[in-house]
Design a protein around this motif. Structure first.
Motif, PDB file in Angstrom:
ATOM      1  N   GLY A 164       0.776  -1.311   0.016  1.00  0.00           N
ATOM      2  CA  GLY A 164      -0.201   0.034   0.164  1.00  0.00           C
ATOM      3  C   GLY A 164       0.918   1.350   0.088  1.00  0.00           C
ATOM      4  N   VAL A 165       0.296   2.297  -0.205  1.00  0.00           N
ATOM      5  CA  VAL A 165       0.969   3.885  -0.304  1.00  0.00           C
ATOM      6  C   VAL A 165      -0.096   4.801   0.350  1.00  0.00           C
ATOM      7  N   LEU A 174      -5.061  13.256   3.887  1.00  0.00           N
ATOM      8  CA  LEU A 174      -4.180  12.093   3.792  1.00  0.00           C
ATOM      9  C   LEU A 174      -4.842  10.929   3.035  1.00  0.00           C
ATOM     10  N   TYR A 175      -4.193  10.177   2.125  1.00  0.00           N
ATOM     11  CA  TYR A 175      -4.952   9.123   1.383  1.00  0.00           C
ATOM     12  C   TYR A 175      -3.996   7.796   1.440  1.00  0.00           C
ATOM     13  N   TYR A 176      -4.864   6.914   1.397  1.00  0.00           N
ATOM     14  CA  TYR A 176      -4.317   5.420   1.290  1.00  0.00           C
ATOM     15  C   TYR A 176      -4.750   4.676   0.149  1.00  0.00           C
ATOM     16  N   SER A 177      -4.073   3.745  -0.463  1.00  0.00           N
ATOM     17  CA  SER A 177      -4.387   2.975  -1.622  1.00  0.00           C
ATOM     18  C   SER A 177      -3.639   1.748  -1.560  1.00  0.00           C
ATOM     19  N   LEU A 178      -4.321   0.564  -1.617  1.00  0.00           N
ATOM     20  CA  LEU A 178      -3.660  -0.796  -1.759  1.00  0.00           C
ATOM     21  C   LEU A 178      -3.204  -0.712  -3.166  1.00  0.00           C
ATOM     22  N   LEU A 211      -5.891   1.577   5.898  1.00  0.00           N
ATOM     23  CA  LEU A 211      -6.611   0.316   5.425  1.00  0.00           C
ATOM     24  C   LEU A 211      -8.113  -0.058   5.810  1.00  0.00           C
ATOM     25  N   ASN A 212      -7.798   0.359   7.173  1.00  0.00           N
ATOM     26  CA  ASN A 212      -9.300  -0.041   8.104  1.00  0.00           C
ATOM     27  C   ASN A 212      -9.851   1.353   8.400  1.00  0.00           C
ATOM     28  N   ALA A 213      -9.402   2.534   7.882  1.00  0.00           N
ATOM     29  CA  ALA A 213      -9.846   3.969   8.091  1.00  0.00           C
ATOM     30  C   ALA A 213     -10.028   4.236   9.404  1.00  0.00           C
ATOM     31  N   LYS A 214      -9.204   4.144  10.448  1.00  0.00           N
ATOM     32  CA  LYS A 214      -9.236   4.170  11.764  1.00  0.00           C
ATOM     33  C   LYS A 214      -8.143   5.472  12.166  1.00  0.00           C
ATOM     34  N   SER A 215      -8.510   6.151  12.920  1.00  0.00           N
ATOM     35  CA  SER A 215      -7.630   7.179  13.541  1.00  0.00           C
ATOM     36  C   SER A 215      -7.634   7.578  15.070  1.00  0.00           C
ATOM     37  N   GLU A 216      -6.422   7.994  15.505  1.00  0.00           N
ATOM     38  CA  GLU A 216      -6.330   8.656  16.987  1.00  0.00           C
ATOM     39  C   GLU A 216      -5.394   9.512  17.096  1.00  0.00           C
ATOM     40  N   ALA A 217      -5.518  10.333  18.009  1.00  0.00           N
ATOM     41  CA  ALA A 217      -4.142  11.467  18.478  1.00  0.00           C
ATOM     42  C   ALA A 217      -3.317  10.522  19.418  1.00  0.00           C
TER      43      ALA A 217
END
Length: 269
Positions: A128-129, A137-141, A182-188
């Motif tokens: 992934g990148v 921010l973006y992510y893609s397999l 990949l799982n679209a999870k975020s945290e501080a």
């Protein structure tokens, strides 16, 4: 949280910069084996160039060059990273591209959703990148049918790094955050600010919960699990660190300073 501070001889290591003839090195990244560096420079003769540097033998190889006046924003400002030791990922003509440096072959992978692309970081498994857009921010397999995930940011992203689990850690003026694209999870990640004053750059290491962090007072090794920091060097107020990259083996920190954009320094850890 118990906080301890340790100064080691690493702070006294001499650093050896490599200089270019350009006015600005705009971004740089390291190959998975740590033997080569790719960097983009805006040269004094009016060209935007992508070059490979062999860090052991010292020679450079030109990957591409284009006149500054003919360069689109995505080409001018975007970073690049290694997919493998011979293949780069970079933005060009509105697409994410792979570029085989030996065969000089370029392939369009997928269309980019944002015209302004900044840092690009490949996940350690090469599947992934992540990349930084103007406001997200973006992510893609990296598959034949890529699915692009996006994550809005509240401010300008100052730095981004990917840990061994494939999660992006990034910094803004509001703090340090973690996003699993990949799982679209975020945290501080608030614990870093308890250990380092005004942190603004972060690099993941090979170890879980250990990072290299640059703050107002210096560059530190940070162990979040133990609540410890180890100062590597001071951060000059008149010429602070602008960007940094840690070698894959964790033994060398490469960094650039804000008023010395024509050179990259190295600190042996």
């Amino acid at each position: 949280m118990l906080v301890s501070f340790v100064m080691t001889l690493a702070a006294q290591n001499p650093f050896t910069p490599f200089r270019t003839n350009s006015s600005v090195i705009m971004d740089f990244n390291l190959s998975p084996d740590g033997r080569r560096m790719v960097y983009k420079e805006r040269s004094a003769d009016g060209f935007v160039k992508i070059l490979l540097k062999d860090l052991k033998k010292g020679y450079t190889t030109l990957v591409s060059d284009k006149e500054l006046a003919d360069s689109e924003a995505s080409e001018l400002f975007s970073g690049m990273d290694f997919l493998t030791k011979d293949v780069l990922l970079l933005a060009r003509e509105g697409y994410m591209n792979s570029c085989h440096v030996g065969k000089k072959q370029t392939e369009k992978l997928f269309k980019l959703p944002d015209d302004l692309i900044l840092a690009i970081n490949v996940s350690p498994d090469g599947k992934g990148v992540y990349w930084v857009g103007e406001k997200a921010l973006y992510y893609s397999l990296l598959t034949s049918e890529p699915v692009i995930q996006s994550h809005p940011t509240k401010g300008v992203v100052l730095s981004m790094t990917i840990n061994k689990n494939g999660h992006a850690f990034y910094t803004t003026a509001d703090g340090i955050f973690c996003w699993d694209g990949l799982n679209a999870k975020s945290e501080a990640v608030t614990a870093v600010a308890e250990l380092v004053s005004h942190p603004y750059l972060i690099e993941a290491t090979r170890h879980q919960n250990r990072f290299i962090v640059t703050g107002k007072d210096g560059v530190f090794k940070v162990d979040l699990a133990k609540g410890k920091t180890e100062k590597l060097m001071d951060n000059e107020k008149e010429n602070p660190v602008l960007k940094m990259r840690l070698s894959p083996n964790g033994k060398v920190l490469y960094y650039q300073k804000i008023h010395s954009k024509h050179e990259i320094c190295e600190l042996v850890l």
